[in-house]
Design a protein around this motif. Sequence first.
Motif, PDB file in Angstrom:
ATOM      1  N   ARG A 197      54.739   2.797  47.484  1.00  0.00           N
ATOM      2  CA  ARG A 197      53.516   2.233  46.885  1.00  0.00           C
ATOM      3  C   ARG A 197      53.786   1.447  45.604  1.00  0.00           C
ATOM      4  NH1 ARG A 197      48.516   6.023  45.200  1.00  0.00           N
ATOM      5  NH2 ARG A 197      50.009   6.631  43.600  1.00  0.00           N
ATOM      6  N   TYR A 201      52.983  -2.497  45.005  1.00  0.00           N
ATOM      7  CA  TYR A 201      52.062  -2.956  43.955  1.00  0.00           C
ATOM      8  C   TYR A 201      52.745  -3.945  43.010  1.00  0.00           C
ATOM      9  CZ  TYR A 201      48.569   0.557  45.321  1.00  0.00           C
ATOM     10  OH  TYR A 201      47.629   1.292  46.001  1.00  0.00           O
ATOM     11  N   ASN A 205      51.531  -7.777  42.330  1.00  0.00           N
ATOM     12  CA  ASN A 205      51.267  -8.307  40.985  1.00  0.00           C
ATOM     13  C   ASN A 205      52.058  -9.586  40.735  1.00  0.00           C
ATOM     14  OD1 ASN A 205      49.552  -6.174  40.511  1.00  0.00           O
ATOM     15  ND2 ASN A 205      51.068  -4.957  39.395  1.00  0.00           N
ATOM     16  N   GLN A 258      44.760  -9.030  41.102  1.00  0.00           N
ATOM     17  CA  GLN A 258      45.820  -8.047  41.338  1.00  0.00           C
ATOM     18  C   GLN A 258      45.226  -6.710  41.781  1.00  0.00           C
ATOM     19  OE1 GLN A 258      47.658  -8.425  37.462  1.00  0.00           O
ATOM     20  NE2 GLN A 258      49.356  -9.634  38.285  1.00  0.00           N
ATOM     21  N   GLN A 259      44.191  -6.275  41.073  1.00  0.00           N
ATOM     22  CA  GLN A 259      43.560  -4.987  41.393  1.00  0.00           C
ATOM     23  C   GLN A 259      42.931  -5.007  42.786  1.00  0.00           C
ATOM     24  OE1 GLN A 259      39.504  -3.680  39.743  1.00  0.00           O
ATOM     25  NE2 GLN A 259      40.934  -2.639  38.394  1.00  0.00           N
ATOM     26  N   ARG A 262      45.557  -5.023  45.543  1.00  0.00           N
ATOM     27  CA  ARG A 262      46.124  -3.685  45.751  1.00  0.00           C
ATOM     28  C   ARG A 262      45.181  -2.818  46.594  1.00  0.00           C
ATOM     29  NH1 ARG A 262      47.444  -4.335  40.127  1.00  0.00           N
ATOM     30  NH2 ARG A 262      45.763  -2.896  39.546  1.00  0.00           N
ATOM     31  N   LYS A 266      45.779  -1.248  50.421  1.00  0.00           N
ATOM     32  CA  LYS A 266      45.554   0.165  50.757  1.00  0.00           C
ATOM     33  C   LYS A 266      44.710   0.288  52.027  1.00  0.00           C
ATOM     34  CE  LYS A 266      44.022   4.475  48.584  1.00  0.00           C
ATOM     35  NZ  LYS A 266      43.395   5.077  47.381  1.00  0.00           N
TER      36      LYS A 266
END
Length: 298
Positions: A197, A201, A205, A258-259, A262, A266
């Motif tokens: 993970r 991530y 990013n 970016q958030q 992510r 998921k």
Amino acid sequence: MKEIIVIAGPTASGKTSLAVALAKRLKCSVISADSRQFYKELAIGTAKPTPEEMEDVPHYFIDSHSIEHPLSAGQFEKQALEKVEELFKTEDYIIVVGGSGMFINALIYGTDQLPHDPKVRDFWNQELENKGIEFLQEKLKAIDLPYYNEADIKNPVRLIRALEIQQITGEPFSKLRQQDIKKPRYSTHYFVINHPREKLYDRINKRVEIMIENGLVQEVKLNQKYSNLQPLNTVGYKEVFEYLNGEISMERAIELIQQNTRRYAKRQLTWFRKIDNAHWITPTTTDEMLKTILSTVE
């Protein structure tokens, strides 16, 4: 025997380079099942492979459609099946690559045969227009929490489809979909690239930073007239629209892209975990991953 090899995985997992290397080894073509790379107008925000990255390997369903005519999973199924039948006349393998599980499944298994009702759909479209997407999200959460937890809840099309099915049948979409298990149309090998993970991530990013450097803001500006269309109401585009509208700073837009990417990754992994007989590949060198795939296929 004619066989399909699926190279799946979350965004930024390295699917393109692995698929190209495999296609060169097997002397076959690639069909993209990425629901945003179809569109000629979108490139940077979709991480569309460049001609250099495709290395002269034939790719289909990249730059194949205009954003003015968004492609549904059902339309993709029909068009991609025609391409598969054509390619299998001269090739033994076809590689299907992408992160859009729904579009991969549309080709491999077929789109769902669950009922449609235009009147019910119109009702929920009206609710969306009058009360906003958050209202639909709360409705879905209340009636079908399992699907709410895995769906792209920022996509009104997915929300409305689930609400439509529940209203028609009285059963949650998540339950009916489990009952609708299909066999693959073709002999299929399904591989999922699975980074740890934190590594994934970090890749996400860095990819977002590269997108900004490569001109994502300019790409969004060029497509402002399409801002109401679904393909642009997605990660990487909607945040830049907020920046251009003066709602957030550039720094905040980057953080949000970016958030949200992510979070999207998921959800992709949640989808792929439900694929029976999928082979999960731990990323190593391209040569090592090719050996793993070929030992399974051959």
